[in-house]
Each structure stands twice: as C-alpha cells, then as structure tokens.
Design an enzyme around this catalytic site. Structure first.
Site, short mmCIF file in Angstrom:
data_model
loop_
_atom_site.label_atom_id
_atom_site.label_comp_id
_atom_site.label_asym_id
_atom_site.label_seq_id
_atom_site.Cartn_x
_atom_site.Cartn_y
_atom_site.Cartn_z
N ASP A 503 0.83 -1.19 0.00
CA ASP A 503 0.00 0.00 0.00
C ASP A 503 0.87 1.25 0.00
OD1 ASP A 503 -2.33 1.48 0.06
OD2 ASP A 503 -2.60 1.31 2.21
N GLU A 506 2.54 4.97 -4.37
CA GLU A 506 2.56 5.88 -5.54
C GLU A 506 3.90 6.58 -5.79
OE1 GLU A 506 -0.98 4.41 -4.74
OE2 GLU A 506 0.06 5.62 -3.25
N ASP A 672 -9.55 3.33 -2.16
CA ASP A 672 -10.43 3.80 -1.09
C ASP A 672 -11.77 4.31 -1.62
OD1 ASP A 672 -8.37 3.16 0.48
OD2 ASP A 672 -8.01 5.13 1.31
#
Length: 998
Positions: A503, A506, A672
């Site tokens: 997670d 980016e 999300d």
C-alpha cells in the site's frame, strides 16, 4: 487503502458515535494503543504551491498555434521499417520547455500484428539520456520479431504543413491513427502530438480513474500516480497509457469506409430487424490498441474528433496493435508488450475478509470463527496497519499482536486450511537518533546497504507517512531489491503470511519535500491529520437510501448532523483571489518540481502527498522521470521476496499503484472507495478497464471502505463482488463493522452468492489459466464478447465472467427489479437462468425487466456452453476434494462446448496438468481428457439446459444410468442427472467418456 483519504471522510456528519456505543456487537473505534506520538507534523507541511492545470488556465498558450513542428529528411525504408531525421521547421517556440532541434524517427514493423513508432532526440549522452529513455530493464520494450507474415498495418508520412504520420490498415483502408494537419512539439519538459479520431469514437482504457467504461469525448485523462481516496474522473493510483478503440461499420460493406456515429443508432431500443435482410446483426466492428511507453506524468485530452497527448518529457514510443477484435488486441498487448498475467493460486479465488480495526490476534480469530459459525465461506483473513508496532513495517504490536500469541494463531488458522495476508506500506520509519530504544532494524540494515532515495545533494530524502518521518526504498539502487527480500524472509519467521498487500506505493508522503531533514529527533511523529477513531474523527456517512431502510439510525444521524452544522455555521470565512504559480522554461535547466506545463493532477502540486519529483535515485534518475513506476517496482521486489519464501509456488500480491505490466506479478484492488451505490456501480467499469490492462485479479472493497454501509447496500454488493476475480470485504476503522454476518439478510445473500462462486471456481480457474497463457480476459464487457452490436459499446452495468456467465446486478436502492440486455440474440444466442435452468425469453436489442428481490442477483448461462463445476466446501481446499459437476447449456442448434484446466493449484511451473474438453451434440456429451495430473474426485451430477421434446435412456459410456438418477422437467427443458459418483470412481477425468440422453 489510502488512509490519507480521511481528509475527506472526517468531514461527514451523523450519529455513528452514539450508535457504536449503543451496540455492543460493534468494537469501539479507537486507534492502535501503541501509537501515542508526542509531536504532530503540521498540516501546512503537506501544502504545495497553488498551480492551475493547463487545460483550465485562461492564460495557457496552445502549442499547436505557436510551434513550427518538424520536417523529415534522410528518409530510409526497408522491409523491417523506416528511419528519418526530424529537424525543427522554424524558430523554436519554447512554450513549456526548451525545443529539441533534431530528432530521430524509427518505425519498426515488429510483427504481423504490431507496429512501433519511436521518436527521440538525436543527441543523447550519459548526462541526459535518463531524461528521455525508459530503461528496458525497468519497462521492457517490445522487440522486433522474425515473421514471414505480412503486417496489415501501414506507415505513411508527409511534411506539409510539417511532419505528420498515419497508421492505416492495408486490408480495409481504415486510418486508425493520424497526426496529419497538426504539429509535433518536442521540448525537454513537454511533448505534444495529436491524433485524429472519428466522431463519437468508442475509446477504453487510459487509466487509472473512477469513470464509466467508455471514455467521454470531452474529457482529460491525466496519468500520474496519486495517493487519493477515489475521486470521480480524476487520476488515482495506477498509470496505464494504453487504449482500445472500437469502430462499428455497416455489415457486408467490404472495406471499412465510414464508422458509425452515435446519431446513426437509436440507442437501447434500436430495431435490428429494420435494417437487415436475413439473420444476424447488420453491423460489424474492428478494434485496435495503442500503447504509449512513457513513464512521465501526462494529460491525454479527449476532444470530439481527436486526442491530444501531452507528457512532461520522455520519448515518443508508440505501439499499435492490429486486432481486429478486442480479444486479439488484448492478447497482442499483453503477450508482446507488457507480459502475460500471473497465474493465481487456487486459494486466492476464495473469499477474503479484512477491516482496519481488528485490534488483536484474539479479535481476529473471533472474526474467523464467527464467519464459520454463520456458514459464510472465508478463505483468507487480512490485517490492516493495526497489527504493526507504531505503524512500522515488519513489526508486530507487542501488546495486542504479540509474537508469542501469533504462534498459536497461525497454527490454528493454517490447520483450518485458511490463509493470512498483511498490509505492508511503502515507507520505512527512520528512528530517532537521540533515543536508543527507538532503534529500528529494517532501517538500519537498509541504510547500511544504501537502499534509500536521496535529495539532489546526496542527503537522505526524508518524508512522512504513518509512523512519522520516513525514508523510501530506491529500487534502482544496487541492494534495494535484495534488502527488501531479506526483510520479507526474516519477518516470515515471525509472521507466516500467505501473500503481501503493498500500500501507499505511488509513492505517498504526507509532506512536501524532504520535510524530515533536521526533524528526525521528533520521531515518532503523528501524521499531519487526525487518524480515524481519534476524538472528533468518526466516519458519519451512510448510503443514500439509509433514511428509508434504516429509519431509526437515520433519525439519530440527522439530529447529530443538524447540531454540528449549527456549530459550524457560526464560523466566518473570507476568500481571496488565488495567485497561481506559473513557471517559464530556462535554457539548460529543467524545473522538475514545478514544470512549465501543469498537468491536471488531482493533488495539484506534484509534490503534494507524494515523494517530490526531485527525489533522486542511485543511477541519477529523478522521480520526475519514473514516479509512475515506483509502485510497479515494489511489486516486482515483493514478487522476488515471495519466491524466496515459497520456492516454486505462485506469489500472491495485491498492489495499489500499478503500471503497464504489473499484472505479470500482482493483482490490484480499487482503492479507497466509499459505501455509496455509485461506487458499487463504478467497480464494474474499473474492473473491466483492468482486464484491458492485463491485471485480471481485480476487486474492490466490497460494501465500501469509507463511510457506513447498510444491510441493503452490503447485501447487493456482496453478491456483485462474488463474480469479481478478487473478492474481499474491507472497511475503515471508524465506520461500523461490515462483516457479512452483521445482518441476517447480508449473511444469507453472501451464502447464496458465495455458493455460486465456489461452484464456479473450476471455471474461473480455467479462465485465469487462459489469461495467463494467452492474454485473454476473465471479466469481459458485453461489447467485447459481442462485437457486432454497437448498442453495447457503453454498457457497463452488466458484465460477463468469461464468455459464458452474464451478471446483471442491482445497482440502486429500494428496487426489486433491474433492466438488462441479453446480448447476441440477433445472431441466434440463447441464455438460461442460472437458478431455474429455464431459457430466457427476450428480444434482441431491448432492455428486459428482470425480477431481482433483495438477496437475489440475476445470473445467466450462455447457450452453447459447458461449465465445469465442483461442489462447494467451506474453503477452497475442501472444495477441491468434492465431487465434480457439469452444466451443459445447449445452443438453439443443440450444441455446447467447454474446457477445464486442472493442476495442483499452486506451482509456478506445474509438472502435471489436466486439460479436459467437452463437446455436446445430437444428445451426446463427449469428454476428452489429456494430461497426467491425478484427480480422484468422482463426477456427481450433470445438468443439461435446453432439452426439449423428451429424452430417451440416459447412458454413461453406453451403460444405462438408473431412472432414479434422472429427473426431466420438460416444461423448463431441464434434464438433471445425479448420483453418478459410483459410476465414476477413480476420478471424473481419469479418462474420456460420453453421456447420452437421446
């Protein structure tokens, strides 16, 4: 999850706090007790410059108006391609960078179905090559193949008014890509080219974003990896500069002269019969694909008749895929360009349960036990960051998730044939040098190995994420991957996980620039925003129809919202006109943090909520060039780690930030989302887009991540996601728990849907094997499977699982019917209801109203299919030990076929496999078996749909099956044959056989 999305979620209002306190079945919403930092990073640390996207800037200069383009010379052509020199055709415009005066053009006829066009600066050296060229060891470049077959794609060019090129299908004369009439702009921080498109084009891809399947023709698709909680129509986690275009034509017209426009069709209710003579669709289609191999941030501006490509640098490296069907385009793109999807282990196709908020091994075990008590199959339990010691990777909270308790937990879990997957974040905590007890071994080992990114001056780049100030692995460093692998291997000794969930990749940082420089003595630090569950930060939102379906809770929510809104109304605010930062090109210097061209990035400033573009890698490259592939690289490193832990077995990875080719290592979840009906709808086009991108292992946070779900929404969503490749329920700490056993109606709906899913696991597994070996898709848009129906071009409220399962979910509240089209009927297709086996009575091209009471999801089987099934067990391990079954859905001609792939379910390179083929014709089902894999499960039953006019004796290999084992429902046309176990002892696929009923 991008927990950073709580910036938005924390502003929602209702009465959840009172509700949670009132219901003992809901755990209290409190943060991990081990995380009690003293210093809070100021919110201003994550504020960047005010920038205005170029597409919205009234002062923006249109490069097409002021730039001269290029002229081609020294043109050379042979049987393998074209080369030329492109020279600036006039005075430099230097509009958003410094013009490059001379370029190399290289066109390659790479294979029978692929053409490549590459344009890069003529002069490159070690000091600037990384600005332009994507290293092939990071993103492999499709290579020229030796082929005796002629390429159908043709390259032509011209020099008026400046250099342009066109790609045409020779066979049809259809121009699939042309820059004619436009200028090529090539600068050190800005590259622009424009290709024309027909009116009302059908374009798909260019992700990742939350959007309908078909892209609008007045829309800008920005591609830049962003940590943000699923805004609509904006760039989010992944970067996939690839599109599929489909054009429809009048059938039988020979060469494709003029594609149909939307105005040519009476959408949804078009009468096919009025435009045809004879049977079949009056239309046909052709598809092609375009891949832009560039890792820079970019805008792709979709106008009514063209695409404008604008990147922040890099070479033009375009690949055209001939198709001409969607299936062939996808296979060509994956097989030759980005890599075939990973083969998933069988267990990964089971149901997964997760929540940010499981506070101990004991509570986690209780969840697993409760799922079993309610008989809701669950394969894998996941943990979010709760398990970590102060949110640090490769640690356990010593109080609530102690290593000693972990031993018993995993012995029990694995003893039940169930699995565990933890979240692991991208950033690595940097310990406080003034506090010896703050030592953190993963950082120490990484620092000693030189594996973290730096500032341009060589100092360590220090951002901020969950644990406080952090550093970030540099996957281009010599030891970066090997260090990560070793950390995974060591941690596995303490936490025997089955896969990894990576997670914040980016890569995300909660501050602009190296904000931790000089501040590390403040660690551990609190992020610059409230965490969910902290005082004053509860998720208050409920689904749209909550006030109707949950009146009591809604009344309480309304009262709480009113009181808090009243308090907010006393605050005053003032507004001032924004002064935007605009930069101009400087000769010899690139402004990587604030480039002159501003892409339409969801965060605005490129450094907001991300590692800054000037962060530097060991090889000298900056994040500016390769930001979009950081997530791709950590997936690769994680893949290597899992191979080290499980030699010879398939790694299971779910990653957030992906790039072209990530699917060869990992799956992806949709990030999300929120507990809203429209997010349930958007999960379908998002999944279909990832099918195009070569990442079939896709799913979303079922029932929604942010906000509070309710029984109706969760019931519908659990049933929908049961037909997605990756099936997981997950939500946020401060919302109400949403495990499917929380509501009786959701539990029942989940059992029903999971029963179907687990029955279909052999079919799904076969689809994955086909995707892995050929590049085919698992989830499919109706338009791709039925390419001659232009009405299906934008349909994304229904989908197909493989070619043979049609799913028509309810996507809105308070209804008990849903409208859906049954594709292919004009061409003779037939469909059968999954539940009853009855043939569907529907008209071609017409939306049919389908009964869908709460708890029921309409599912249909395509005529002409043979579906391999297996009696579902509680886990996939139990399911694989159960009897086999078959559903034969006969076409109108009385025929059907299908395939089954069987192996051990986990080996990276299975030594023995089974390939089973099924063929039904003239009342006989024939089964052909190839391979040496031993499967001893018997055949339990066979159900045949579409049997009309009676049946004769039912015989297996010529031996009559007892009449007590045969039930024939003539009115429905359904023949059910059960109790075959004793007749197939030793295994249903031990050898070939035939079953007759005529």
């Amino acid at each position: 999850m991008a927990r950073s999305s709580f910036f938005q979620a924390s502003t929602l209002l209702s009465s959840f706090l009172a509700l949670a306190n009132a219901q003992s079945s809901y755990p209290s919403a409190t943060p991990t007790t081990s995380a009690q930092p003293v210093f809070t990073i100021p919110a201003s640390a994550d504020e960047g410059a005010d920038v205005l996207p170029n597409i919205l800037d009234p002062q923006a200069v249109n490069a097409q108006d002021v730039c001269p383009g290029y002229k081609a010379s020294q043109f050379k052509e042979d049987e393998r391609g074209v080369t030329a020199i492109l020279s600036l055709a006039g005075a430099p415009c230097n509009v958003y960078g410094n013009d490059i005066e001379s370029l190399n053009l290289k066109v390659e006829y790479q294979s029978k179905d692929r053409l490549a066009v590459n344009i890069r600066p003529t002069y490159l050296d070690a000091s600037n090559s990384s600005h332009w060229i994507v290293p092939e060891h990071l993103i492999p470049r499709p290579q020229q193949e030796d082929s005796n077959e002629d390429l159908d794609l043709q390259f032509t060019w011209g020099n008026e008014p400046s250099f342009w090129f066109t790609v045409t299908r020779k066979s049809s004369g259809d121009v699939i890509f042309t820059t004619k009439g436009t200028h090529l702009v090539y600068e050190d921080q800005f590259v622009e080219f424009v290709n024309s498109l027909p009116e009302d084009y059908n374009l798909y891809g260019l992700g990742e974003r939350i959007h309908g399947l078909k892209l609008n023709n007045n829309f800008t698709a920005t591609i830049y990896a962003a940590d943000v909680g699923d805004p609509i129509d904006r760039n989010i986690y992944g970067s996939h500069p690839f599109y599929l275009e489909t054009r429809y034509f009048e059938a039988g017209s020979g060469k494709y002269k003029k594609p149909l426009k939307e105005s040519d069709l009476n959408q949804r209710n078009f009468n096919f019969g009025s435009k045809r003579s004879g049977k079949g669709s009056p239309y046909e289609s052709a598809s092609h694909g375009v891949y832009y191999r560039n890792t820079h941030g970019m805008d792709v501006k979709l106008s009514p008749t063209n695409l404008t490509w604008r990147t922040l640098g890099g070479e033009i490296d375009l690949f055209f895929f001939d198709g001409p069907t969607q299936h062939e385009v996808t296979k060509q793109y994956q097989k030759s360009a980005v890599g075939l999807p990973a083969m998933q282990s069988y267990w990964t196709l089971g149901f997964h349960q997760c929540r940010w908020g499981y506070r101990s091994w004991a509570e986690t075990k209780e969840i697993v036990e409760t799922m079993r008590a309610f008989d809701i199959p669950m394969e894998t339990i996941w943990l979010d960051i709760d398990y970590m010691d102060k949110y640090r990777d490769f640690t356990l909270d010593p109080v609530h998730f102690s290593p000693s308790d972990a031993v018993d937990f995993f012995k029990w879990l694995h003893g039940n044939n169930q699995h565990f997957v933890p979240i692991v974040d991208a950033a690595i905590y940097i310990p406080n040098p003034q506090n010896p007890s703050d030592a953190y071994a993963p950082y120490t080992r990484g620092n000693e190995s030189g594996v973290f990114m730096t500032n341009p001056d060589g100092s360590q780049y220090i951002g901020a994420v969950w644990p406080g100030y952090t550093v970030f692995p540099d996957w281009m460093s010599t030891n970066g991957v090997s260090w990560w692998v070793k950390e995974m291997v060591e941690w596995f000794k303490e936490v025997p996980y089955s896969g990894f969930w990576v997670d914040m990749t980016e890569v995300s940082s909660f501050c602009v620039g190296s904000c931790g420089t000089g501040n590390v003595t403040l660690n551990p630090a609190h992020p610059p925003f409230q965490l969910p569950g902290e005082v004053g930060n509860i998720i208050y939102d409920y689904p749209e129809a909550f006030n109707v379906t949950n009146a009591t809770e809604a009344a309480s929510a309304s009262a709480a919202a009113s009181s808090q809104n009243a308090a907010k109304s006393t605050a005053t605010s003032s507004s001032t006109s924004t002064v935007y930062l605009r930069t101009t090109p400087t000769p010899g210097v690139r402004n990587v943090n604030h480039p002159p061209y501003v892409i339409d990035h969801v965060q605005g400033d490129l450094a907001v909520h991300a590692v800054s573009p000037n962060a530097t890698h060991a090889n000298g490259m900056q994040e500016y060039e390769v930001h979009n592939i950081w997530g791709h690289q950590i997936i690769n490193a994680t893949y290597q780690g899992l191979l080290s832990i499980f030699p010879g077995k398939r790694p299971f990875i779910i990653g957030r930030s992906t790039f072209a080719g990530s699917g060869k290592w990992a799956g992806h979840w949709g990030g999300d989302n929120a507990s809203k009906w429209y997010y349930m709808y958007f999960s379908i086009p998002q999944a279909l887009s990832f099918s195009l991108f070569g990442i079939p292992m896709f799913g979303v946070d079922t029932c929604g991540f942010n906000g509070n779900t309710d029984a109706e929404l969760c019931s519908r969503w659990m049933q929908l996601s049961a037909f997605f490749p990756f099936y997981r329920n997950h939500n946020v700490l401060s919302a109400i728990p949403q495990e499917p056993f929380r509501w009786a109606s959701v539990a029942e709906a989940s059992r029903t849907a999971t029963h179907i899913r687990y029955s279909l696991l052999p079919y799904m597994y076969t689809l994955f094997h086909q995707a892995h070996t050929t590049g085919s898709t698992v989830m499919r848009a109706l338009a791709w499977e039925f390419p001659n129906d232009p009405q299906l071009a934008a349909v994304d409220t229904q989908f197909l699982l493989g070619p043979n399962i049609l799913v028509t979910p309810v996507l809105e509240p308070l209804v008990d019917t849903v409208k859906g089209v049954f594709p292919g009927i004009i061409d003779g297709e037939t469909w059968f209801d999954w539940y009853t086996g009855e043939r569907v009575n529907a008209e071609a091209g017409v939306n049919t109203t389908i009964s869908a009471p709460l708890g029921h999801i309409p599912v249909y089987i395509r005529g002409g299919a043979v579906l391999p099934l297996q009696e579902p067990g509680y886990t996939t391990t139990e399911s694989r030990r159960n009897p086999w079954g078959l559903v034969v859905a006969l076409s109108r001609e009385g025929e059907a076929s299908g395939e089954l792939y069987v192996d051990d379910g986990e080996s990276l390179e299975p030594g023995e496999v089974l390939d089973v083929s099924f063929k039904a014709c003239d009342g006989v089902l024939k089964v052909d078996v190839k391979g040496e894999y031993k499967d001893t499960n018997a055949l339990g039953n066979v159900t045949v749909h579409g049997v009309y006019g009676g049946v004769g004796d039912v015989r297996l290999n010529g031996k009559e099956v007892g009449k007590e084992k045969v039930v024939y429902e003539q009115a429905k046309g359904v023949l059910r044959i059960s109790g075959l176990n004793g007749l197939t002892e030793g295994g249903a696929w031990k050898e070939g056989w035939s079953l007759s009923w005529t």
